[in-house]
Design a protein around this motif. Structure first.
Motif, short mmCIF file in Angstrom:
data_model
loop_
_atom_site.label_atom_id
_atom_site.label_comp_id
_atom_site.label_asym_id
_atom_site.label_seq_id
_atom_site.Cartn_x
_atom_site.Cartn_y
_atom_site.Cartn_z
N ALA A 135 0.83 -1.20 0.00
CA ALA A 135 0.00 0.00 0.00
C ALA A 135 0.86 1.26 0.00
O ALA A 135 0.59 2.22 -0.73
N SER A 136 1.94 1.26 0.82
CA SER A 136 2.83 2.42 0.85
C SER A 136 3.53 2.61 -0.47
O SER A 136 3.68 3.73 -0.97
N SER A 137 3.97 1.49 -1.07
CA SER A 137 4.64 1.57 -2.36
C SER A 137 3.72 2.16 -3.41
O SER A 137 4.11 3.02 -4.20
N GLN A 138 2.48 1.69 -3.45
CA GLN A 138 1.52 2.20 -4.43
C GLN A 138 1.27 3.68 -4.20
O GLN A 138 1.18 4.47 -5.14
N HIS A 139 1.15 4.07 -2.92
CA HIS A 139 0.92 5.48 -2.61
C HIS A 139 2.09 6.33 -3.09
O HIS A 139 1.90 7.40 -3.67
N ASP A 140 3.31 5.86 -2.86
CA ASP A 140 4.49 6.62 -3.26
C ASP A 140 4.54 6.80 -4.77
O ASP A 140 4.82 7.89 -5.27
N VAL A 141 4.28 5.74 -5.52
CA VAL A 141 4.28 5.83 -6.98
C VAL A 141 3.17 6.75 -7.45
O VAL A 141 3.38 7.62 -8.31
N ALA A 142 1.99 6.60 -6.89
CA ALA A 142 0.86 7.44 -7.30
C ALA A 142 1.13 8.90 -7.01
O ALA A 142 0.84 9.79 -7.83
N SER A 143 1.71 9.19 -5.84
CA SER A 143 2.01 10.57 -5.47
C SER A 143 3.08 11.17 -6.38
O SER A 143 2.96 12.30 -6.86
N ALA A 144 4.12 10.39 -6.63
CA ALA A 144 5.19 10.86 -7.52
C ALA A 144 4.67 11.08 -8.93
O ALA A 144 5.03 12.07 -9.60
N LEU A 145 3.84 10.18 -9.39
CA LEU A 145 3.25 10.29 -10.73
C LEU A 145 2.41 11.56 -10.84
O LEU A 145 2.50 12.29 -11.83
N ALA A 146 1.63 11.83 -9.82
CA ALA A 146 0.81 13.05 -9.82
C ALA A 146 1.69 14.29 -9.88
O ALA A 146 1.37 15.26 -10.60
N GLY A 147 2.80 14.27 -9.15
CA GLY A 147 3.70 15.41 -9.18
C GLY A 147 4.33 15.62 -10.54
O GLY A 147 4.48 16.77 -11.00
N VAL A 148 4.71 14.55 -11.20
CA VAL A 148 5.28 14.65 -12.54
C VAL A 148 4.25 15.20 -13.52
O VAL A 148 4.55 16.06 -14.37
N ARG A 149 3.02 14.74 -13.41
CA ARG A 149 1.97 15.24 -14.30
C ARG A 149 1.75 16.73 -14.13
O ARG A 149 1.53 17.46 -15.11
N VAL A 150 1.79 17.19 -12.88
CA VAL A 150 1.65 18.63 -12.63
C VAL A 150 2.78 19.40 -13.30
O VAL A 150 2.57 20.45 -13.93
N ARG A 151 3.99 18.89 -13.18
CA ARG A 151 5.15 19.57 -13.79
C ARG A 151 5.06 19.57 -15.31
O ARG A 151 5.44 20.55 -15.96
N ILE A 152 4.56 18.48 -15.88
CA ILE A 152 4.36 18.44 -17.34
C ILE A 152 3.35 19.50 -17.77
O ILE A 152 3.57 20.24 -18.74
#
Length: 233
Positions: free
Chosen positions: A4-21
């Motif tokens: 669950a933590s791993s999924q949260h970390d990937v999801a959070s990081a992915l959201a941050g990258v999308r914002v930067r894009i």
């Protein structure tokens, strides 16, 4: 770390990258929808890819055919809209498997590989989309067609593969300003009427977007660091 933590970390990081894009595209006066994120999952386990899929990511990049073949066929059953890009240097003896499993091969860079891909396409009855990798820094240790040979190689492969040749890819030299390399690739793509420009990684994708990237290949910023001694995207 639990799943669950791993999924949260990937999801959070992915959201941050999308914002930067989105921010980079808007600052460049571009529509963010014109930039596709390729999540580079090389060296990371299938569970990390699943976490990204659950967070809405659908386009992934892998360097090695054998690693991609081990991870992605099972994932496609659950997510049939998944797209797999092969982004690493491709050996000719891996061409048939690459043609079988990939939606796009981003590393076409020499005539022998063109021959192998054409033969594999005949055998498999399908041909993925193709990008020509240009060695914009003319670095002898890197894959990619040299700058001075790029024009002729593009023309030859447009003739051979037609619309399946979609565009160009580059990896600028480490430690150099990437912008001139991005500008060169965009100009070359424009001159040949190629719409796809795969350029920009975790450290420089906003600059690539400003220079016209349509695909950005981001790994570390989504999945975290690689094992020691392995290069990061």
């Amino acid at each position: 770390m639990d799943i669950a933590s791993s999924q949260h970390d990937v999801a959070s990081a992915l959201a941050g990258v999308r914002v930067r894009i989105e921010q980079a595209a808007r600052e460049a006066g571009r529509d963010p929808a014109d930039v596709t994120l390729v999540a580079v999952s090389k060296f990371h386990p299938q569970s990390a890819v699943e976490a990204a899929l659950q967070a809405g990511q659908r386009v992934f990049g892998e360097n090695r055919v054998q690693e991609a073949a081990a991870k992605f066929p099972a994932l496609r059953k659950a997510w049939p809209d998944l797209k797999l890009h092969l982004i690493g240097g491709l050996q000719t003896n891996k061409a048939r498997e690459a043609v079988r499993i990939a939606d796009m091969i981003e590393s076409l860079d020499r005539p022998s590989l063109s021959d192998a891909l054409a033969k594999a396409a005949d055998q498999e009855g399908r041909l993925p989309d193709l990008l020509i990798e240009v060695n914009t820094g003319d670095e002898p240790q890197k894959f990619g067609v040299p700058r001075e040979e790029a024009e002729a190689f593009i023309r030859a492969n447009r003739t051979r593969f037609g619309d399946r040749l979609r565009g160009l890819m580059c990896i600028p030299p480490a430690g150099q300003d990437p912008v001139p390399h991005f500008q060169f690739l965009r100009q070359l793509a424009d001159e040949h009427g190629l719409a796809v420009r795969s350029m920009g990684m975790s450290a420089d994708f906003p600059q690539a977007i400003a220079q016209g990237a349509t695909l950005v290949r981001v790994g570390t910023a989504i999945f975290g660091g690689r094992p020691a001694g392995l290069a990061a995207n």
